[in-house]
Design a protein around this motif. Structure first.
Motif, PDB file in Angstrom:
ATOM      1  N   SER A  61      57.653  73.482  26.761  1.00  7.09           N
ATOM      2  CA  SER A  61      58.808  74.088  27.427  1.00  7.09           C
ATOM      3  C   SER A  61      59.009  75.549  27.031  1.00  7.09           C
ATOM      4  O   SER A  61      59.692  76.288  27.727  1.00  7.09           O
ATOM      5  CB  SER A  61      60.074  73.289  27.105  1.00  7.09           C
ATOM      6  N   ALA A  97      50.455  76.988  36.943  1.00  2.00           N
ATOM      7  CA  ALA A  97      51.502  75.989  37.171  1.00  2.00           C
ATOM      8  C   ALA A  97      50.889  74.601  37.284  1.00  2.00           C
ATOM      9  O   ALA A  97      51.459  73.618  36.800  1.00  2.00           O
ATOM     10  CB  ALA A  97      52.281  76.329  38.438  1.00  2.00           C
ATOM     11  N   LYS A  98      49.724  74.523  37.893  1.00  2.17           N
ATOM     12  CA  LYS A  98      49.038  73.241  38.044  1.00  2.17           C
ATOM     13  C   LYS A  98      48.671  72.676  36.671  1.00  2.17           C
ATOM     14  O   LYS A  98      48.859  71.491  36.409  1.00  2.17           O
ATOM     15  CB  LYS A  98      47.786  73.423  38.905  1.00  2.17           C
ATOM     16  N   THR A 145      50.080  73.435  33.785  1.00  3.57           N
ATOM     17  CA  THR A 145      51.322  73.093  33.087  1.00  3.57           C
ATOM     18  C   THR A 145      51.826  71.741  33.557  1.00  3.57           C
ATOM     19  O   THR A 145      52.232  70.907  32.744  1.00  3.57           O
ATOM     20  CB  THR A 145      52.390  74.179  33.333  1.00  3.57           C
ATOM     21  N   ASN A 146      51.798  71.480  34.862  1.00  2.00           N
ATOM     22  CA  ASN A 146      52.220  70.186  35.396  1.00  2.00           C
ATOM     23  C   ASN A 146      51.306  69.063  34.922  1.00  2.00           C
ATOM     24  O   ASN A 146      51.766  67.964  34.630  1.00  2.00           O
ATOM     25  CB  ASN A 146      52.269  70.215  36.927  1.00  2.00           C
ATOM     26  N   ARG A 147      50.011  69.351  34.846  1.00  2.00           N
ATOM     27  CA  ARG A 147      49.058  68.339  34.375  1.00  2.00           C
ATOM     28  C   ARG A 147      49.373  67.967  32.924  1.00  2.00           C
ATOM     29  O   ARG A 147      49.402  66.802  32.556  1.00  2.00           O
ATOM     30  CB  ARG A 147      47.625  68.872  34.482  1.00  2.00           C
ATOM     31  N   ARG A 172      52.262  68.337  31.414  1.00  2.00           N
ATOM     32  CA  ARG A 172      53.550  67.640  31.407  1.00  2.00           C
ATOM     33  C   ARG A 172      53.353  66.173  31.788  1.00  2.00           C
ATOM     34  O   ARG A 172      53.950  65.278  31.182  1.00  2.00           O
ATOM     35  CB  ARG A 172      54.516  68.344  32.360  1.00  2.00           C
ATOM     36  N   ASP A 173      52.502  65.905  32.781  1.00  2.00           N
ATOM     37  CA  ASP A 173      52.222  64.525  33.191  1.00  2.00           C
ATOM     38  C   ASP A 173      51.551  63.733  32.067  1.00  2.00           C
ATOM     39  O   ASP A 173      51.900  62.576  31.820  1.00  2.00           O
ATOM     40  CB  ASP A 173      51.335  64.500  34.444  1.00  2.00           C
ATOM     41  N   ASP A 229      54.200  63.040  29.476  1.00  2.00           N
ATOM     42  CA  ASP A 229      55.121  62.016  29.955  1.00  2.00           C
ATOM     43  C   ASP A 229      54.494  60.628  29.865  1.00  2.00           C
ATOM     44  O   ASP A 229      55.157  59.669  29.463  1.00  2.00           O
ATOM     45  CB  ASP A 229      55.552  62.297  31.401  1.00  2.00           C
TER      46      ASP A 229
END
Length: 182
Positions: A65, A75-76, A78-80, A82-83, A86
């Motif tokens: 974060s 961004a892709k 970062t999302n990967r 984060r996934d 999670d």
């Protein structure tokens, strides 16, 4: 794509391995006696590792974060990340109740809470409403005090866990340097 030298990815990999260890320890519990010192040590170790895992996940979340907006990661990516984080957090969340249930069942048996609850119900039936209100007020004060103590102990435990992790990293680093010099 992040390289294997990326510290965040290495930390995620370590956390994933730790989650696997905890999962294995939980599954090994069925091969142990229902109670006894070996089982207690085994589950205590599993709970300790779960605490370390939660600390690692919190650290990873914090690092993710706090990435600067001009970070190298897209961004892709970062999302990967984060996934992945999670998913690992969900796995840890699914394992935690198993560890807590075994701990609370042992605690209930140890303190004889079932017997105490029956005694409290009999006593409550004999008291009038005014006395019950007074008892509840005292109980509320005790619960609030216990909550504050528990939060302080939890913060201290988190700090000590992080310090131990840091010490472990320094010992590994020093050991590596010694090996190179020898």
């Amino acid at each position: 794509m992040a390289s294997s030298s990326d510290p965040w990815m290495r930390e995620l990999s370590d956390a994933s391995k730790l989650a696997d260890e905890v999962r294995d320890m939980i599954s090994q519990r069925s091969s142990l006696l229902p109670s006894g010192p070996q089982t207690q040590r085994h589950m205590s170790t599993a709970r300790r590792k779960m605490t370390i895992l939660r600390t690692k996940l919190e650290t990873l979340q914090s690092l993710l974060s706090k990435l600067p907006s001009k970070q190298i990661l897209s961004a892709k990516e970062t999302n990967r990340r984060r996934d992945m984080l999670d998913k690992l957090s969900v796995q840890a969340g699914e394992m935690a109740p198993t560890l807590n249930m075994s701990m609370s069942a042992d605690r209930d048996n140890l303190f004889g809470l079932n017997r105490k609850q029956d005694d409290m119900m009999k006593k409550a039936n004999d008291l009038d409403n005014h006395e019950q209100d007074e008892d509840f007020a005292q109980l509320e004060e005790t619960v609030v005090s216990t909550k504050h103590i528990a939060l302080a102990v939890n913060e201290e435990l988190d700090l000590q866990t992080r310090l131990l992790d840091n010490l472990d990293e320094h010992v590994d680093s020093t050991n590596s340097r010694l090996q190179v010099r020898l």
